[in-house]
Design an enzyme around this catalytic site. Structure first.
Site, short mmCIF file in Angstrom:
data_model
loop_
_atom_site.label_atom_id
_atom_site.label_comp_id
_atom_site.label_asym_id
_atom_site.label_seq_id
_atom_site.Cartn_x
_atom_site.Cartn_y
_atom_site.Cartn_z
N SER A 118 0.89 -1.15 0.00
CA SER A 118 0.00 0.00 0.00
C SER A 118 0.93 1.20 0.00
CB SER A 118 -0.91 -0.01 1.22
OG SER A 118 -1.77 1.11 1.15
N LEU A 119 0.91 1.95 -1.07
CA LEU A 119 1.99 2.91 -1.34
C LEU A 119 2.03 4.05 -0.33
CD1 LEU A 119 1.77 2.82 -5.21
CD2 LEU A 119 3.67 2.00 -3.81
N GLU A 364 -1.75 11.36 11.85
CA GLU A 364 -2.03 10.05 12.43
C GLU A 364 -1.50 8.90 11.59
OE1 GLU A 364 -4.23 12.49 11.94
OE2 GLU A 364 -4.62 13.19 13.96
N PHE A 390 -9.75 9.50 15.26
CA PHE A 390 -8.66 9.85 14.36
C PHE A 390 -7.78 8.66 14.00
CE2 PHE A 390 -9.28 14.19 16.49
CZ PHE A 390 -10.37 14.46 15.67
N ASP A 422 -18.45 18.65 21.56
CA ASP A 422 -17.56 18.83 20.41
C ASP A 422 -18.15 18.26 19.12
OD1 ASP A 422 -15.57 20.42 21.37
OD2 ASP A 422 -14.21 18.80 21.91
N GLN A 426 -15.57 14.56 16.23
CA GLN A 426 -14.61 14.14 17.26
C GLN A 426 -14.99 12.81 17.93
OE1 GLN A 426 -12.09 16.77 17.60
NE2 GLN A 426 -13.34 17.34 15.84
#
Lengths: 622, 622
Positions: A118-119, A364, A390, A422, A426
């Protein structure tokens, strides 16, 4: 280096080409043209630059090589063949079901640290290895990462470059095989090496442009990289796809296809020395200066939790407490975070052991990639944390971490609607599904602080991928400090003599279940409540045994979407049982902002919804 | 622009600050400091630069504004308040459950095109809008995207910048609010504006550094951007977090927290004109030159499929055929791909309608982000395609697409072990789970070419997020060209009078199920086979009805991992039924490379495994 060596490296490069063509012809599939462009790069790295231990390729002191453009693995297999490490028979058997020489490289092979294919992921892993070399092992080994130019469109490459320059990883060399052609057309930058070099330079790399088919230029570049201080080096190597293959070199439409075998002849004619070179080539040996590390899986003892029953503590906070204590117990436990360390509480480790913490900023993909790199050759037990939502940013890196059989721990905080104001961007609402899809992964969902500390300890002590799902709100401690927790073992937290239903909740919904039980009790309806502790593996035996006692009724309730969540896992677990009914409560729609309690109510996972579900389960509407 | 206007803009900026502080104090949460740094940027954009239709904020001819740093939405809400579009009462009620003024912006609001809050995603969406403006609408509207400096660590920002410069999007302006401070510490680049500008420049942007609190410098920069041809502009605006808030400005540890309300006083003192300005400020009006588009959902008619029963056609190929035909029917159908167009067959659309195709290169996050941008204000129906496995790279963008209530179609090819020799890095084995987690998404899993064409047609005609799962191998056509398909309606493809089990398969496993049925027939065991067509929504009625006829036995078989897959969806669907047993076959481990048939066999999803499962289901072992 004398003339003879240059010729020898050119000869090896052409041998790598010939081998790449042969093995992909034998397999009737694969990527010979992407291999041929990189032949001189790989030849010079393996047979002149890198320090390699042929007898023990994962020698912790040896240089690392990451083939980020994983589809070019024929040239890598050919290098290890020329080194005498892969037999001709094995080389001619790639891509079969009975060989570890797969279509893209994986660590089933002793000379591969991380799976690629997976590049755009290799440079993050390489940066993790280089970080380990410079700051944890404090050893002299260097890390070389070969990228394609097409994959430089992936943002993760730039996350890695920024990280590498921020941490001054001068033991890291990125080499881009700029062969101009992607799978279906010319890349965005084509052969504009200056443009690509400018990008790497702006991201803090020392940058060198070379003719990637010129071994002298390559060797000089490696030499410059070795002398460069406080910066990673990026070598942009201008090459031709299918280099040396008559009629195919630099042509479109030859990606991922074997080429006619007779194209080998023209390459053979370029060999000065036609003799068999296999195993005869000198390779530089590593300096054995990396410390010997034996990670004490199963023996990392944490100081026990210290709570009082009823103390209000968020599981994310308990995670941070445990992580810092584990850092005391094992200096190879390394925390990583994506600029959320005061929310995930990973900062507790930073405060206590700053040398065991790596701030990865808001990136991330690289956070997970660096973690995968750190754990290679057992250099570290990385704990990566950010908001659970995330981790979806790194879903592909996590997928590949499984193909790498990596040993990484992820702690995702701020799960579900219970984070409150939030809002949905989130809220982790698919993280259980994400981590449950990962083969072999353990999914911890601790419900109180004691459980969260033990989950963290168990994660540290168990090889493989683990996810720890932590919540934002402070909730009462319900377990004693000496409670024993095991992977795959749930707990009955509320029992009854004549239960009408089994309620399975975790985290915030376990507390809602307890409130529901109180309400139901006032109606003389008894229930059992189970805390699964791990969602994967799931304690099927306890679920079935408890459901049998509870008139075969199960109610699941989770602060998560339906797909791949607790409800579906439970349905699956009881699917071979007679008569057990399951009713699942989960978040159905994209939530809104609002106070946590109001959101639990609105999205149907509050105590009231549980009470209603129990009623409906007992007295189903017609 | 006269002196009075400058003062007015400064005053508005301070009003935005005051409002941001007030509303987050009222909410007791939110991000006033991240709002205050951007006050002059937002003031100048809204009250001088941008062409805005206050009465109809989603006017297709109006300029677009994307707040990539979504947590700074108080300053955006304040701007619309100052414009007279949000009442004081509403402004003071943000983040409550009964308001659309959420903690991070979503298109529940009429002035928001895309949800933000997961950092680094806005610029891709903005680039998609700018692409639509320049090449599809051919209109004069411009797109402004406000980013934080912290989020520039996200690789997706650089994917978007590369895309924007490749396509010469001179109608796009990125403004980075470089306030130096992230959530937990200084960003990687701190206040080094030159370093950040160099990055944008190297990615092909015209770059301008300004003092982001100086409205004259900002206005000049917008003017230069408007005059720049063939390049997007990136404005690096040096600012201070918490600008204007005494004791808090430029200080750490003030991210995401209300500040004391009395800090407003100092800001009020800076106002030249203390009068109420709400609704009195002039805003530039759009030039109405964007075409009026009514997307014909439900009426996009595709020329029917033209196959013969038994023709061997891969579903990915049929997808490409259908996409090209849909392109004939609707010029607003736009194909996008990540340099896999000859594998996904999206190149069929490119060949026929090059103006309806956008090559996005190997950058899947941006691929999905651009698709989300394209669909805003109904400018297009985007079909994004790549290998199913690589949609995991954009899992966070897909999650946010749901929060944006976006209308995008994703086609993922090369699913499961049946792709064969390329190995696990290329195999989509978690894509059903990924797309099933998305609220409201439709998950098509067509099993033959006719079904694949109809799935594509249905996806085009149905608003929302849809995923079409296509396979690599060519398989026989099993449906007639005039077969009718509906979302949520499965098909019985093999029936029997006295069935012993219901087998549910899709794609390659449907063919394995048919082989298994033949084998079982020879043992006088009859089965029913169901093709679900859509995995979400799932045809629960047909499953239950068929299972009841088949002695309550269901066997599911899928070329996918267990979590969130077909088996779990089926278990969930029958969880409230009496007596139905489900046995699920799925890929358990990380697969290897090998021939497709050998892999189906090895991973237990072949005809032989199905036969065994039926035997075991009928005669369970003790």
């Amino acid at each position: 280096m004398g003339k003879i060596d240059i010729q020898q490296l050119n000869d090896i490069a052409n041998h790598l080409r010939i081998d790449s063509i042969k093995m992909t012809c034998a397999a009737k599939s694969g990527h010979p043209t992407s291999s041929c462009s990189a032949a001189e790069i790989v030849a010079t790295l393996f047979f002149n630059e890198m320090k390699i231990d042929k007898a023990f390729p994962k020698n912790p002191s040896a240089d690392r090589f990451v083939l980020s453009k994983g589809h070019a693995c024929p040239v890598l297999y050919a290098a290890w063949h020329q080194a005498g490490h892969i037999s001709t028979a094995d080389m001619m058997n790639i891509r079969k079901i009975n060989t570890d020489l797969e279509g893209h490289p994986t660590p089933r092979l002793d000379f591969i640290d991380v799976a690629t294919g997976s590049l755009g992921q290799g440079l993050s892993c390489a940066a993790g290895m280089a970080y380990a070399g410079k700051y944890i092992d404090k050893a002299s080994y260097r890390v070389y990462c070969l990228l394609g130019d097409g994959e430089c469109a992936e943002g993760s490459v730039w996350e890695a470059a920024a990280f590498a320059s921020y941490y001054k990883l001068d033991n890291l060399v990125a080499i881009v095989d700029m062969n101009r052609l992607g799978q279906t057309q010319q890349t965005m930058l084509g052969h504009d090496a200056e443009a690509l070099a400018k990008r790497f330079e702006s991201f803090g790399c020392h940058t060198i442009i070379v003719d990637g088919s010129n071994v002298v230029e390559l060797l000089n570049a490696y030499e410059i990289a070795r002398q460069t201080r406080d910066k990673p080096t990026a070598i942009v190597a201008k090459t031709l796809k299918g280099k040396g293959i008559v009629g195919i070199e630099d042509e479109n439409n030859w990606h991922g296809k074997p080429v006619p075998e007779d194209t080998i002849e023209a390459i053979e004619q370029r060999l000065m020395n036609k003799e068999d070179m296999i195993g005869k080539l000198q390779m530089k040996l590593p300096v054995n200066d990396a410390p010997c590390v034996r990670l004490p899986f199963g023996c990392i003892k944490m100081a026990p939790p210290e709570y009082k029953l009823g103390d209000k503590v968020a599981t994310r906070q308990a995670y941070g407490t445990a992580l810092a204590k584990l850092g005391d117990a094992c200096p190879r436990i390394i925390g990583l975070d994506g600029d959320t360390k005061n929310s995930t509480f990973s900062e507790n480790l930073l405060k206590k052991h700053p040398e065991q913490f790596v701030e990865c900023f808001i990136a991330e993909q690289n956070l997970v990639g660096v973690a995968v790199g750190l754990q290679c050759r057992d250099r570290a037990i990385p704990f990566a944390s950010t908001f659970a939502a995330f981790f979806t940013r790194a879903a592909d890196q996590l997928r590949m971490a499984a193909v790498s059989f990596a040993n990484i721990k992820c702690a995702g905080s701020h799960v579900g609607v219970s984070i409150g104001e939030d809002g949905p961007s989130q809220m982790g609402l698919e993280d259980i599904a994400l981590f449950r899809t990962i083969p072999g992964a353990i999914v911890f969902y601790p419900s109180d602080a004691v459980a969260a500390e033990r989950a963290t300890e168990l994660a540290a002590n168990t090889r493989g991928i683990a996810f720890i799902r932590t919540g934002r709100p402070a909730c009462p401690v319900i377990y004693n400090n000496d409670e024993k927790f095991e992977i795959g073992k749930g707990k009955i937290v509320h029992d009854a003599s004549k239960p009408k239903a089994l309620i399975i909740g975790a985290g915030i919904t376990l507390y809602e279940a307890r409130k529901a039980a109180d309400k139901l009790q006032s109606e003389n309806i008894e229930v059992i409540i189970m805390d699964p502790f791990t969602i994967k593996p799931l304690d099927k035996d306890l679920i079935i045994k408890s459901a049998r006692r509870a008139e075969n009724r199960i109610i699941t309730v989770e602060d998560h979407y339906q797909a791949g969540g607790i409800g579906e896992a439970v349905c699956q677990a009881v699917s071979d049982q007679k008569d057990i009914h399951v009713r699942s409560l989960f978040v159905l729609d994209v939530p809104r902002s609002g106070p946590p309690d109001a959101l639990l109510e609105k999205y149907g996972i509050s105590a009231k919804s549980i009470v209603d579900a129990v009623h409906q389960s007992i007295h189903p509407p017609n």
